[in-house]
Design an enzyme around this catalytic site. Structure first.
Site: not given
Length: 332
Positions: A14, A35, A110, A144, A195, A285
């Site tokens: 995204s 990919r 991130k 996004a 964050k 993440e």
């Protein structure tokens, strides 16, 4: 007429799709590596990504989808990395320093490279000899999903090489995005990593039934925690109330678009890590970052109760109820 900027975007998710949309507003030629052959073929035929932000129209005049990474990188001036940190090593497998020579390498990731516990920019410098002044990072606050809707958004491009940062900011600026350059690459990148961990904490506590009052105290304490850590690991005069720091934290901690908050919410509701990952079908993440920051902080020993709570829940299988109860006594 000026020649179009030659850009490679690595990743098919995204955020990569949103970056393609922003960049396509400028005078560019983009090679887009992904990919998934199924998604690549679909984009070539129907001009939208079937798996992410499917309403975004992809310009066949400006964007060429590639399945071979070396072909995607050939002759490009800018390379934007937009794959999850856990997969960046695999995505760039087989490449050498010469494939990145004389290019501005921009991390839109991130997170930190797992196992190695290093920032993506540091990893690029170590693995591919990319000069520091040719490395940049993209920071929000910017989701996004809102880019896809063309809601006005802001980006910060950080690099020790301000020429690199300024040129990337110019490429990403458009009628619905305002981008600006700064030189605090490490502060911005570490804050972006942190964050996501804080957003996990917000999601966990929200899943346990805590309300807005508690979340506000949690986030204000988290900002102090981030400052202590960033100041310890990379001392520099910086104003963490800026949009690249506090702004990015706020949108990630509170927005329903935040995958890290969503992941944390599922954990707070009683999901296991594996079941939460399967439910989301996207990478949070903060899950990997919590372990990386924990390992790094064993050296610095910064007081980080919120990060410790998230690490204990995700990796030590501690009870979210017990960990949150212990944290409550430490918040002010």
């Amino acid at each position: 007429m000026n020649q179009p900027a030659r850009i490679t975007v690595v990743g098919g998710g995204s955020w990569a799709t949103a970056l393609i949309k922003m960049l396509s507003e400028s005078n560019v030629q983009i090679r887009w590596w992904m990919r998934s052959k199924t998604d690549a073929d679909h984009i070539k035929k129907f001009h939208h990504n079937p798996s992410y932000l499917s309403d975004v129209q992809i310009s066949s005049r400006k964007v060429r989808v590639c399945m071979k990474i070396k072909e995607a990188l050939r002759d490009s001036q800018y390379v934007i990395l937009a794959v999850p940190a856990a997969f960046v090593s695999e995505a760039l497998k087989g490449l050498k320093a010469e494939n990145f020579a004389d290019k501005c390498i921009v991390s839109a990731i991130k997170g930190m490279v797992p196992e190695k516990n290093v920032l993506v920019t540091d990893w690029m410098e170590q693995e591919f000899d990319v000069p520091a002044q040719k490395l940049a990072v993209i920071a929000g606050p910017c989701h996004a999903e809102e880019v896809a809707l063309e809601k006005h958004s802001y980006l910060t491009i950080a690099s020790t090489g301000l020429d690199c940062a300024a040129s990337v900011a110019e490429l990403l600026s458009c009628r619905f995005v305002q981008a600006s350059p700064i030189d605090d690459i490490y502060g911005v990148e570490y804050c972006a990593v942190m964050k996501n961990i804080i957003a996990l904490a917000c999601g966990i506590t929200h899943g346990l039934g805590f309300g807005d009052n508690f979340q506000a105290v949690l986030v204000s304490n988290a900002m102090q925690e981030i400052k202590r850590f960033v100041d310890a690991i990379y001392p520099k005069h910086r104003d963490l109330s800026g949009s690249a720091y506090l702004g990015d934290l706020l949108v990630t901690a509170y927005s329903p678009f935040s995958r890290n908050r969503t992941f944390g919410h599922l954990i707070g509701r009683g999901y296991s890590v594996q079941s939460a990952q399967m439910e989301m079908n996207m990478i949070a993440e903060g899950y990997y970052a919590a372990k990386s920051i924990h390992v790094i902080n064993q050296h610095y020993k910064v007081d980080m109760p919120i990060t410790n709570m998230v690490y204990n829940i995700l990796y030590e299988k501690a009870s979210p109820v017990a960990e949150t109860s212990a944290l409550r006594a430490l918040l002010k």
